[in-house]
Motif scaffolding. Structure first.
Motif, mmCIF file in Angstrom:
data_model
loop_
_atom_site.group_PDB
_atom_site.id
_atom_site.type_symbol
_atom_site.label_atom_id
_atom_site.label_comp_id
_atom_site.label_asym_id
_atom_site.label_seq_id
_atom_site.Cartn_x
_atom_site.Cartn_y
_atom_site.Cartn_z
ATOM 1 N N LEU A 1 0.834 -1.213 0.000
ATOM 2 C CA LEU A 1 0.000 0.000 0.000
ATOM 3 C C LEU A 1 0.866 1.259 0.000
ATOM 4 O O LEU A 1 0.491 2.301 -0.515
ATOM 5 C CB LEU A 1 -0.881 0.033 1.252
ATOM 6 C CG LEU A 1 -2.117 -0.845 1.216
ATOM 7 C CD1 LEU A 1 -2.807 -0.808 2.571
ATOM 8 C CD2 LEU A 1 -3.068 -0.354 0.134
ATOM 9 N N LEU A 2 2.038 1.111 0.594
ATOM 10 C CA LEU A 2 2.965 2.225 0.695
ATOM 11 C C LEU A 2 3.711 2.438 -0.606
ATOM 12 O O LEU A 2 4.011 3.566 -0.996
ATOM 13 C CB LEU A 2 3.967 1.858 1.790
ATOM 14 C CG LEU A 2 4.651 2.938 2.555
ATOM 15 C CD1 LEU A 2 3.654 3.886 3.140
ATOM 16 C CD2 LEU A 2 5.487 2.281 3.641
ATOM 17 N N THR A 3 4.010 1.357 -1.268
ATOM 18 C CA THR A 3 4.925 1.412 -2.405
ATOM 19 C C THR A 3 4.191 1.274 -3.731
ATOM 20 O O THR A 3 4.833 1.256 -4.779
ATOM 21 C CB THR A 3 5.945 0.257 -2.305
ATOM 22 O OG1 THR A 3 5.241 -0.984 -2.425
ATOM 23 C CG2 THR A 3 6.675 0.284 -0.982
ATOM 24 N N GLY A 4 2.870 1.159 -3.681
ATOM 25 C CA GLY A 4 2.101 0.950 -4.900
ATOM 26 C C GLY A 4 2.485 -0.353 -5.571
ATOM 27 O O GLY A 4 2.432 -0.467 -6.792
ATOM 28 N N GLY A 5 2.911 -1.310 -4.770
ATOM 29 C CA GLY A 5 3.255 -2.632 -5.295
ATOM 30 C C GLY A 5 4.638 -2.693 -5.938
ATOM 31 O O GLY A 5 5.020 -3.718 -6.502
ATOM 32 N N GLN A 6 5.403 -1.613 -5.840
ATOM 33 C CA GLN A 6 6.747 -1.625 -6.432
ATOM 34 C C GLN A 6 7.752 -2.200 -5.433
ATOM 35 O O GLN A 6 7.463 -2.338 -4.259
ATOM 36 C CB GLN A 6 7.161 -0.207 -6.800
ATOM 37 C CG GLN A 6 6.185 0.471 -7.740
ATOM 38 C CD GLN A 6 6.645 1.876 -8.069
ATOM 39 O OE1 GLN A 6 7.669 2.060 -8.703
ATOM 40 N NE2 GLN A 6 5.889 2.851 -7.623
ATOM 41 N N ASN A 7 8.961 -2.474 -5.939
ATOM 42 C CA ASN A 7 9.975 -3.005 -5.019
ATOM 43 C C ASN A 7 10.864 -1.909 -4.432
ATOM 44 O O ASN A 7 11.940 -2.168 -3.915
ATOM 45 C CB ASN A 7 10.820 -4.083 -5.718
ATOM 46 C CG ASN A 7 11.489 -3.532 -6.956
ATOM 47 O OD1 ASN A 7 11.364 -2.341 -7.254
ATOM 48 N ND2 ASN A 7 12.202 -4.382 -7.678
ATOM 49 N N THR A 8 10.379 -0.675 -4.526
ATOM 50 C CA THR A 8 11.137 0.445 -3.957
ATOM 51 C C THR A 8 10.266 1.214 -2.969
ATOM 52 O O THR A 8 9.049 1.104 -2.990
ATOM 53 C CB THR A 8 11.559 1.426 -5.064
ATOM 54 O OG1 THR A 8 10.391 1.851 -5.775
ATOM 55 C CG2 THR A 8 12.559 0.799 -6.021
ATOM 56 N N VAL A 9 10.935 2.002 -2.131
ATOM 57 C CA VAL A 9 10.193 2.838 -1.183
ATOM 58 C C VAL A 9 10.845 4.229 -1.155
ATOM 59 O O VAL A 9 12.071 4.337 -1.257
ATOM 60 C CB VAL A 9 10.150 2.180 0.222
ATOM 61 C CG1 VAL A 9 11.535 1.982 0.806
ATOM 62 C CG2 VAL A 9 9.279 2.986 1.187
ATOM 63 N N ALA A 10 10.018 5.258 -1.051
ATOM 64 C CA ALA A 10 10.529 6.636 -1.035
ATOM 65 C C ALA A 10 10.655 7.114 0.403
ATOM 66 O O ALA A 10 9.729 6.939 1.200
ATOM 67 C CB ALA A 10 9.581 7.550 -1.813
ATOM 68 N N ILE A 11 11.809 7.701 0.742
ATOM 69 C CA ILE A 11 12.071 8.116 2.125
ATOM 70 C C ILE A 11 12.538 9.567 2.162
ATOM 71 O O ILE A 11 13.310 9.996 1.322
ATOM 72 C CB ILE A 11 13.207 7.272 2.762
ATOM 73 C CG1 ILE A 11 12.983 5.779 2.556
ATOM 74 C CG2 ILE A 11 13.388 7.654 4.222
ATOM 75 C CD1 ILE A 11 12.119 5.116 3.580
ATOM 76 N N ARG A 12 12.038 10.264 3.201
ATOM 77 C CA ARG A 12 12.459 11.664 3.360
ATOM 78 C C ARG A 12 12.579 11.979 4.837
ATOM 79 O O ARG A 12 11.807 11.460 5.653
ATOM 80 C CB ARG A 12 11.403 12.546 2.706
ATOM 81 C CG ARG A 12 11.445 14.006 3.060
ATOM 82 C CD ARG A 12 10.742 14.792 1.959
ATOM 83 N NE ARG A 12 9.778 15.760 2.464
ATOM 84 C CZ ARG A 12 10.092 16.918 3.033
ATOM 85 N NH1 ARG A 12 11.349 17.250 3.219
ATOM 86 N NH2 ARG A 12 9.137 17.742 3.428
ATOM 87 N N MET A 13 13.546 12.810 5.179
ATOM 88 C CA MET A 13 13.677 13.283 6.550
ATOM 89 C C MET A 13 13.436 14.793 6.540
ATOM 90 O O MET A 13 14.304 15.559 6.124
ATOM 91 C CB MET A 13 15.074 12.985 7.079
ATOM 92 C CG MET A 13 15.186 13.108 8.567
ATOM 93 S SD MET A 13 16.908 13.072 9.108
ATOM 94 C CE MET A 13 17.350 11.403 8.676
ATOM 95 N N PRO A 14 12.228 15.210 6.954
ATOM 96 C CA PRO A 14 11.903 16.639 6.866
ATOM 97 C C PRO A 14 12.615 17.456 7.941
ATOM 98 O O PRO A 14 12.988 16.926 8.988
ATOM 99 C CB PRO A 14 10.388 16.659 7.074
ATOM 100 C CG PRO A 14 10.086 15.428 7.847
ATOM 101 C CD PRO A 14 11.131 14.415 7.510
ATOM 102 N N ALA A 15 12.766 18.757 7.683
ATOM 103 C CA ALA A 15 13.502 19.631 8.598
ATOM 104 C C ALA A 15 12.587 20.449 9.514
ATOM 105 O O ALA A 15 13.027 20.958 10.535
ATOM 106 C CB ALA A 15 14.372 20.591 7.784
ATOM 107 N N HIS A 16 11.306 20.559 9.149
ATOM 108 C CA HIS A 16 10.422 21.418 9.943
ATOM 109 C C HIS A 16 10.358 20.905 11.386
ATOM 110 O O HIS A 16 10.158 19.710 11.614
ATOM 111 C CB HIS A 16 9.024 21.428 9.330
ATOM 112 C CG HIS A 16 8.143 22.495 9.886
ATOM 113 N ND1 HIS A 16 7.681 22.470 11.185
ATOM 114 C CD2 HIS A 16 7.655 23.632 9.333
ATOM 115 C CE1 HIS A 16 6.937 23.551 11.398
ATOM 116 N NE2 HIS A 16 6.902 24.258 10.291
ATOM 117 N N PRO A 17 10.544 21.818 12.371
ATOM 118 C CA PRO A 17 10.588 21.382 13.776
ATOM 119 C C PRO A 17 9.335 20.615 14.223
ATOM 120 O O PRO A 17 9.446 19.670 15.021
ATOM 121 C CB PRO A 17 10.751 22.679 14.569
ATOM 122 C CG PRO A 17 10.682 23.798 13.597
ATOM 123 C CD PRO A 17 10.831 23.250 12.217
ATOM 124 N N THR A 18 8.166 20.989 13.733
ATOM 125 C CA THR A 18 6.946 20.285 14.147
ATOM 126 C C THR A 18 6.928 18.874 13.568
ATOM 127 O O THR A 18 6.559 17.911 14.257
ATOM 128 C CB THR A 18 5.686 21.057 13.691
ATOM 129 O OG1 THR A 18 5.789 22.409 14.143
ATOM 130 C CG2 THR A 18 4.425 20.419 14.229
#
Ligand code: TXA
Ligand code: MG
Length: 329
Positions: free
Chosen positions: A101-118
């Motif tokens: 459900l997260l990857t749309g059935g693909q074998n990859t995953v998208a990751i991000r580390m946001p900077a906003h303090p909240t």
């Protein structure tokens, strides 16, 4: 309720499978526990987003990456050191067990580390990977303020208010899952900066945008479109185009780089700095969508590297609309 109580409530909501909208430095995200399929189903349902469209997992720290990815290439370490936390998303090979459900059935995953303090507080306090698409209904402009999110979802969703998003357009997405790195979505971390960093590892970028299927909904021509018609026009044609619409009885808004020396209904003079322009872009388009103007005429920014992410969003905003209906962007 004060901010710390609200944060607590948000953490509890996420842990119980609920949804929370939160600020990032790019745009507001609509978050769900990325390891909870029920929560992800809820997320896709409320956004009207087809489940074939993957979401970005937001993390608090680099150490968490190994929970989601099967391989962490040197390129990912390098880019994380340079640009995280910040407006960069990396597509990596997913680990077994990461939900389709997260990857749309693909074998990859998208990751991000946001900077906003909240966003960071929510990620740190919850300890979760938070799946978060932009907090708009599918096919609409990304929200850059808490009010924008409320306008999208009313009181259905708990919204953490972190003020105006400083970057203003979505993160740069780079695919590091294949041999050659490739930009899937341009953003304010420029391809040229990434290119220089990766060259240090002997890696060369694969040119060109996404090729096949809608791995990135943003790659459909009309994504990010406001409801009003947008025309992207060369500087020399601005007056003629604006006047033509005006003379045909339509109310025209002009987004341009200098105050025009002809009369037009509404004018937004935009910054010549790409960072300031990006900050204002969705904000202005949203305002114009709510106004009574019929047509938005936008002066085309220069064909220069720093303008590429903005030109990308403007081109999509001005793109053909029939696809929008068909693909439900
Ligand atoms: O700045 C941002 O990236 C914002 C904030 C909230 O983090 N998020 C955002 O999410 O723009 P969304 O869902 O509106 O756009 C995420 C993009 C989509 O175009 C999606 O197709 C792409 O990321 N994406 C997600 N997982 C992917 C994957 N495994 N492979 C390729 N593209 C992927
Ligand atoms: Mg989006």
């Amino acid at each position: 309720m004060d901010d710390s109580e609200k944060l607590k409530e948000a953490v509890e909501t996420l842990k119980n499978g609920g949804l929370v909208a939160f600020p990032t430095e790019t745009v507001y995200g609509l978050g769900a526990d990325a390891a909870n399929d029920k929560a992800l189903e809820r997320l896709y349902a409320i956004k009207n987003r087809p489940s074939s469209h993957p979401s970005i997992v937001h993390l608090a720290s680099f150490d968490q990456l190994s929970h989601w990815c099967s391989e962490i290439p040197d390129s990912a370490e390098m880019l994380a050191a340079l640009f995280w936390p910040g407006p960069l998303t990396m597509v990596l090979k997913k680990r077994v067990g990461v939900s389709d459900l997260l990857t749309g059935g693909q074998n990859t995953v998208a990751i991000r580390m946001p900077a906003h303090p909240t966003a960071r507080a929510l990620l740190t306090e919850s300890g979760l990977g938070i799946a978060a698409p932009s907090a708009n209904r599918f096919g609409r402009l990304s929200p850059t303020s808490a009010e924008d999110v409320r306008e999208e979802f009313g009181d259905e969703i708990l919204v953490l208010d972190g003020g105006a998003c400083q970057v203003g357009i979505e993160s740069t997405i780079i695919d590091l899952s294949a041999d050659q790195p490739r930009i899937l979505r341009p953003g304010m971390i420029l391809e040229s900066s990434i290119e220089v960093a990766l060259a240090g590892l002997g890696l060369h970028m694969r040119p060109g945008a996404a090729d096949t299927a809608p791995r990135v909904p943003g790659s459909l021509p009309s994504h990010y479109a406001p409801a009003k018609l947008v025309h992207l026009v060369e500087t020399g044609q601005l007056e003629a185009v604006a006047k033509e619409f005006h003379n045909s009885g339509r109310k025209v808004a002009l987004m341009c780089f200098a105050k025009p020396d002809f009369y037009i209904d509404l004018v937004y003079v935009m910054s010549k700095s790409p960072a300031v322009y990006a900050y204002a872009l969705y904000r202005n388009l949203r305002k114009l969508d709510q106004s009574d103007v019929d047509v938005i005429v936008v002066e085309r920014p220069p064909d220069e590297l720093e303008w590429a992410p903005i030109l990308d969003r403007l081109t999509r905003a001005a793109g053909p609309r029939d696809l929008e209906v068909e693909n439900g962007t």
